[in-house]
Design an enzyme around this catalytic site. Sequence first.
Site, mmCIF file in Angstrom:
data_model
loop_
_atom_site.group_PDB
_atom_site.id
_atom_site.type_symbol
_atom_site.label_atom_id
_atom_site.label_comp_id
_atom_site.label_asym_id
_atom_site.label_seq_id
_atom_site.Cartn_x
_atom_site.Cartn_y
_atom_site.Cartn_z
ATOM 1 N N ARG A 59 0.919 -1.195 0.062
ATOM 2 C CA ARG A 59 0.109 -0.005 0.241
ATOM 3 C C ARG A 59 0.714 1.441 0.030
ATOM 4 N NH1 ARG A 59 -5.212 -1.415 0.933
ATOM 5 N NH2 ARG A 59 -5.617 -3.503 1.820
ATOM 6 N N ASP A 130 -9.502 0.972 -7.517
ATOM 7 C CA ASP A 130 -10.295 0.404 -6.190
ATOM 8 C C ASP A 130 -10.386 -1.194 -5.791
ATOM 9 O OD1 ASP A 130 -11.470 0.938 -3.504
ATOM 10 O OD2 ASP A 130 -13.420 0.954 -4.428
ATOM 11 N N ILE A 154 -11.285 13.090 -1.592
ATOM 12 C CA ILE A 154 -10.312 14.110 -2.513
ATOM 13 C C ILE A 154 -11.266 15.361 -2.969
ATOM 14 C CG2 ILE A 154 -9.163 14.320 -4.742
ATOM 15 C CD1 ILE A 154 -7.375 13.320 -2.330
ATOM 16 N N LEU A 165 -11.647 7.275 -8.111
ATOM 17 C CA LEU A 165 -10.128 7.681 -8.389
ATOM 18 C C LEU A 165 -9.755 6.250 -8.970
ATOM 19 C CD1 LEU A 165 -9.137 9.272 -5.064
ATOM 20 C CD2 LEU A 165 -9.385 10.303 -7.461
ATOM 21 N N CYS A 195 -22.728 14.540 9.345
ATOM 22 C CA CYS A 195 -22.527 12.934 9.785
ATOM 23 C C CYS A 195 -23.507 12.560 11.105
ATOM 24 C CB CYS A 195 -21.119 12.602 9.857
ATOM 25 S SG CYS A 195 -21.022 10.891 10.023
ATOM 26 N N CYS A 211 -19.100 4.683 9.970
ATOM 27 C CA CYS A 211 -19.996 5.000 8.748
ATOM 28 C C CYS A 211 -20.962 4.126 8.260
ATOM 29 C CB CYS A 211 -18.525 4.955 7.701
ATOM 30 S SG CYS A 211 -18.920 5.643 6.038
ATOM 31 N N CYS A 238 -23.761 6.126 1.383
ATOM 32 C CA CYS A 238 -24.142 7.118 1.990
ATOM 33 C C CYS A 238 -23.437 8.329 1.344
ATOM 34 C CB CYS A 238 -23.740 7.099 3.643
ATOM 35 S SG CYS A 238 -24.493 8.816 4.320
ATOM 36 N N ASP A 239 -24.331 9.376 1.239
ATOM 37 C CA ASP A 239 -23.763 10.799 0.309
ATOM 38 C C ASP A 239 -23.908 11.922 1.143
ATOM 39 O OD1 ASP A 239 -23.238 9.312 -1.866
ATOM 40 O OD2 ASP A 239 -24.999 9.890 -2.919
ATOM 41 N N CYS A 241 -21.998 13.407 3.666
ATOM 42 C CA CYS A 241 -20.940 14.410 3.783
ATOM 43 C C CYS A 241 -20.578 14.875 2.671
ATOM 44 C CB CYS A 241 -19.728 13.715 4.617
ATOM 45 S SG CYS A 241 -18.865 12.281 3.423
#
Length: 307
Positions: A59, A130, A154, A165, A195, A211, A238-239, A241
């Site tokens: 990583r 991903d 990001i 990404l 949140c 989360c 969940c969107d 944030c």
Amino acid sequence: MNIQQRTTFVKKRAKELGFLNCGISKAEFLEEEAPRFEAWLKKGFHGELGYMENHFDKRLDPTKLVPGAKSVISFSFNYYTENQQPEDSYKISKYAYGKDYHFVVKDKLFQLFNELQDEIGEINGRVFVDSAPVLDRAWAKRSGLGWVGKNSNILAKGTGSFFFLAEIISDVEFEYDSPFKTDHCGSCTACIDACPTQAIEAPRTVNASKCISYATIELKNEIPAHFQDRMEDWMFGCDICQDVCPWNRFSKPHQEREFEPHPAIQSFKKKEWEELSQEMFNEIFRKSAVKRTKYTGLMRNMKFIKP
């Protein structure tokens, strides 16, 4: 092709293939991110995502993923949509409205990688969407695609954060972009305040185990009591944030035909979702990322929201 020509070619073709942006950084050990990532794991913020503990070195060091790696080419791909679900409905994250992004974005990366080989000859490299031990956000920041927001996504001026990404790691040298160093979040705490499960424990530090996306997608066992009465009707992802982030007022609808939603997503209300059969699930989400949670997981999520 010289270095400049290679760089121009990759960025031009990325735009033509529909990518929002493309930036390139030198493939090297992520020295700055190593202690942060280790501390995040030690706090147990990854919850039951045991795979996050695996391949720690890979990583942080792209040369362990691609021997002789010299460059990490980072890409962003827009998925923002103005399509909406009915008000009285269980919610699905925007990224999962259409065809699974892993397939859509990866196909485009393979096409670009093959074209690059045609132009400069045999090269060693791999594409990532991903699906491997790659710290996407670290490379996106290093490649100049944006800054890490307080919700750990990001963010980019003019586009917000509703984008995927992806990377190509290769043994070819390119002109490298400057890392994004400015934090444009300022004193804003909209994402932290909104949140419902307090998953953002500190700016740029998300406790994944708190989360809603983790609970509805990744968690295979029973949903913990911590989430009771805090799900806000989210049955997959969940969107919140992102929806409250001021920078996302600049988001523009994607132009990817494969991301168009199934009619049921735009029409089904809670009653229809609660009566969903295995067969209907298979039909609606045939090529969707929602298949990750399986039929049983989706039904579990709805039952938890409405005991």
